[in-house]
Scaffold this motif. Structure first.
Motif, PDB file in Angstrom:
ATOM      1  N   THR A  86      -1.042   2.980  -1.552  1.00  0.00           N
ATOM      2  CA  THR A  86       0.049   2.010  -1.552  1.00  0.00           C
ATOM      3  C   THR A  86       1.363   2.696  -1.215  1.00  0.00           C
ATOM      4  OG1 THR A  86      -1.066   0.671  -3.226  1.00  0.00           O
ATOM      5  CG2 THR A  86       1.315   0.361  -2.997  1.00  0.00           C
ATOM      6  N   ASN A  87       2.124   2.058  -0.340  1.00  0.00           N
ATOM      7  CA  ASN A  87       3.472   2.507  -0.026  1.00  0.00           C
ATOM      8  C   ASN A  87       4.327   1.259   0.168  1.00  0.00           C
ATOM      9  OD1 ASN A  87       5.548   4.270   0.389  1.00  0.00           O
ATOM     10  ND2 ASN A  87       4.886   4.921   2.420  1.00  0.00           N
ATOM     11  N   TYR A  88       5.598   1.364  -0.122  1.00  0.00           N
ATOM     12  CA  TYR A  88       6.487   0.218   0.059  1.00  0.00           C
ATOM     13  C   TYR A  88       7.907   0.708   0.269  1.00  0.00           C
ATOM     14  CZ  TYR A  88       7.774   0.999  -4.833  1.00  0.00           C
ATOM     15  OH  TYR A  88       8.198   1.560  -6.009  1.00  0.00           O
ATOM     16  N   ALA A 102       9.930  -3.200  -6.953  1.00  0.00           N
ATOM     17  CA  ALA A 102       8.464  -3.117  -7.047  1.00  0.00           C
ATOM     18  C   ALA A 102       7.978  -3.046  -8.493  1.00  0.00           C
ATOM     19  CB  ALA A 102       7.962  -1.909  -6.273  1.00  0.00           C
ATOM     20  N   GLU A 103       8.854  -2.659  -9.420  1.00  0.00           N
ATOM     21  CA  GLU A 103       8.470  -2.656 -10.829  1.00  0.00           C
ATOM     22  C   GLU A 103       8.334  -4.079 -11.373  1.00  0.00           C
ATOM     23  OE1 GLU A 103      11.446  -0.302 -12.757  1.00  0.00           O
ATOM     24  OE2 GLU A 103      10.653   1.584 -11.958  1.00  0.00           O
ATOM     25  N   LEU A 125       3.458  -2.867  -8.497  1.00  0.00           N
ATOM     26  CA  LEU A 125       3.393  -2.158  -7.216  1.00  0.00           C
ATOM     27  C   LEU A 125       3.920  -0.733  -7.361  1.00  0.00           C
ATOM     28  CD1 LEU A 125       4.419  -4.737  -4.457  1.00  0.00           C
ATOM     29  CD2 LEU A 125       2.212  -3.622  -4.784  1.00  0.00           C
ATOM     30  N   ALA A 126       4.951  -0.552  -8.183  1.00  0.00           N
ATOM     31  CA  ALA A 126       5.506   0.788  -8.389  1.00  0.00           C
ATOM     32  C   ALA A 126       4.462   1.713  -9.012  1.00  0.00           C
ATOM     33  CB  ALA A 126       6.750   0.717  -9.257  1.00  0.00           C
ATOM     34  N   GLU A 127       3.723   1.220 -10.015  1.00  0.00           N
ATOM     35  CA  GLU A 127       2.676   2.028 -10.642  1.00  0.00           C
ATOM     36  C   GLU A 127       1.524   2.275  -9.679  1.00  0.00           C
ATOM     37  OE1 GLU A 127       1.891  -0.427 -14.017  1.00  0.00           O
ATOM     38  OE2 GLU A 127       3.331   0.629 -15.296  1.00  0.00           O
ATOM     39  N   LEU A 128       1.181   1.260  -8.891  1.00  0.00           N
ATOM     40  CA  LEU A 128       0.081   1.393  -7.937  1.00  0.00           C
ATOM     41  C   LEU A 128       0.400   2.443  -6.878  1.00  0.00           C
ATOM     42  CD1 LEU A 128      -2.721   0.301  -7.263  1.00  0.00           C
ATOM     43  CD2 LEU A 128      -1.619  -1.462  -5.867  1.00  0.00           C
ATOM     44  N   LYS A 129       1.656   2.511  -6.466  1.00  0.00           N
ATOM     45  CA  LYS A 129       2.056   3.516  -5.468  1.00  0.00           C
ATOM     46  C   LYS A 129       1.816   4.923  -5.996  1.00  0.00           C
ATOM     47  CE  LYS A 129       5.950   5.235  -2.774  1.00  0.00           C
ATOM     48  NZ  LYS A 129       7.349   5.052  -2.391  1.00  0.00           N
ATOM     49  N   ASN A 130       2.058   5.139  -7.278  1.00  0.00           N
ATOM     50  CA  ASN A 130       1.918   6.466  -7.863  1.00  0.00           C
ATOM     51  C   ASN A 130       0.527   6.740  -8.434  1.00  0.00           C
ATOM     52  OD1 ASN A 130       4.641   7.191  -7.339  1.00  0.00           O
ATOM     53  ND2 ASN A 130       5.271   5.925  -9.056  1.00  0.00           N
ATOM     54  N   ALA A 131      -0.357   5.743  -8.380  1.00  0.00           N
ATOM     55  CA  ALA A 131      -1.706   5.906  -8.924  1.00  0.00           C
ATOM     56  C   ALA A 131      -2.552   6.771  -7.994  1.00  0.00           C
ATOM     57  CB  ALA A 131      -2.368   4.540  -9.113  1.00  0.00           C
ATOM     58  N   LEU A 179      10.769  -6.703   0.021  1.00  0.00           N
ATOM     59  CA  LEU A 179       9.902  -5.556  -0.193  1.00  0.00           C
ATOM     60  C   LEU A 179       8.851  -5.549   0.904  1.00  0.00           C
ATOM     61  CD1 LEU A 179       8.546  -4.276  -3.534  1.00  0.00           C
ATOM     62  CD2 LEU A 179       6.979  -4.574  -1.644  1.00  0.00           C
ATOM     63  N   ASN A 180       8.746  -4.444   1.617  1.00  0.00           N
ATOM     64  CA  ASN A 180       7.732  -4.277   2.659  1.00  0.00           C
ATOM     65  C   ASN A 180       6.608  -3.418   2.104  1.00  0.00           C
ATOM     66  OD1 ASN A 180       9.279  -5.656   4.691  1.00  0.00           O
ATOM     67  ND2 ASN A 180      10.588  -3.853   4.727  1.00  0.00           N
ATOM     68  N   LEU A 181       5.437  -4.028   1.970  1.00  0.00           N
ATOM     69  CA  LEU A 181       4.285  -3.374   1.353  1.00  0.00           C
ATOM     70  C   LEU A 181       3.304  -2.913   2.421  1.00  0.00           C
ATOM     71  CD1 LEU A 181       2.417  -2.700  -1.088  1.00  0.00           C
ATOM     72  CD2 LEU A 181       1.609  -5.083  -0.952  1.00  0.00           C
ATOM     73  N   GLU A 182       2.845  -1.659   2.284  1.00  0.00           N
ATOM     74  CA  GLU A 182       1.782  -1.142   3.150  1.00  0.00           C
ATOM     75  C   GLU A 182       0.615  -0.726   2.277  1.00  0.00           C
ATOM     76  OE1 GLU A 182       1.935   2.015   6.575  1.00  0.00           O
ATOM     77  OE2 GLU A 182       1.405   3.048   4.710  1.00  0.00           O
TER      78      GLU A 182
END
Length: 195
Positions: A86-88, A102-103, A125-131, A179-182
């Motif tokens: 995940t990136n955003y 994203a939080e 989304l913030a947690e998912l990016k760092n997971a 927010l642009n999510l990839e």
């Protein structure tokens, strides 16, 4: 003829004679077989449908957005695992954000949205990016896939719900933000085996 020439001719004749005699003593039967072999590599081809899972405007705290997506193994090799990366990027319209947008966007991975089941896993989304990919596998993929991965020519449909969390507090700083999510789905092959 001089002596040197006679000796040179004699030596040359002797060498030629020995070569003819020696060549004859090494004659043998022979037979030849040719082996033609092929190594053809398989293909690992993961397809995503739709490629744009979500595109919404004018969301507000409390809104939820349910979206299905399908992963298909279009290759010839078994896909053992799929990593979700995940990136955003957040566009702060007013340059007034004290928190990460994203939080406040939750992601609820559902087993079967049609049957109204509870989320398998919920995270921001913030947690998912760092997971780590291992955490995503443990929390979602292992539960969803009873048998690991995707066989060639098969597909699985997943359901994800995005939620702009209403935390009951002032969230005005996010008005007009985007927010642009990839999401990158990275397929991994099985271990090699004897064939």
């Amino acid at each position: 003829m001089s002596i040197k020439k006679k000796l040179g001719m004699g030596v040359a004749t002797a060498v030629l004679g020995l070569g003819l005699i020696g060549g004859g003593t090494f004659a043998y039967f022979s037979d030849t077989e040719v082996s033609n072999n092929t190594f053809a590599a398989g293909t690992l081809d993961l397809a995503l449908n739709p490629t744009e899972i979500i595109n919404v405007e004018n969301i507000k705290p409390g809104d939820t957005m349910l979206r299905p997506f399908t992963l298909t193994n279009s290759g010839s090799l078994h896909i053992k695992t799929v990593d979700l990366l995940t990136n955003y990027g957040v566009v702060d319209a007013e340059n007034d954000n004290n928190e990460d947008f994203a939080e406040h966007i939750n992601v609820n991975f559902l087993l079967n949205a049609d049957k109204g089941t509870l989320p398998i896993w919920s995270t921001s989304l913030a947690e998912l990016k760092n997971a780590s990919p291992e955490l995503v596998e443990e929390k979602f993929w292992l539960i969803f896939w009873e048998q690991r991965g995707l066989e060639p020519g098969t597909s699985d449909t997943f359901y994800v719900q995005f939620e702009f969390e209403d935390n009951g507090e002032d969230q005005n700083e996010f008005q007009g933000d985007s927010l642009n999510l990839e999401w990158k789905f990275e397929a991994m092959q099985d271990e090699g085996k004897a064939k």
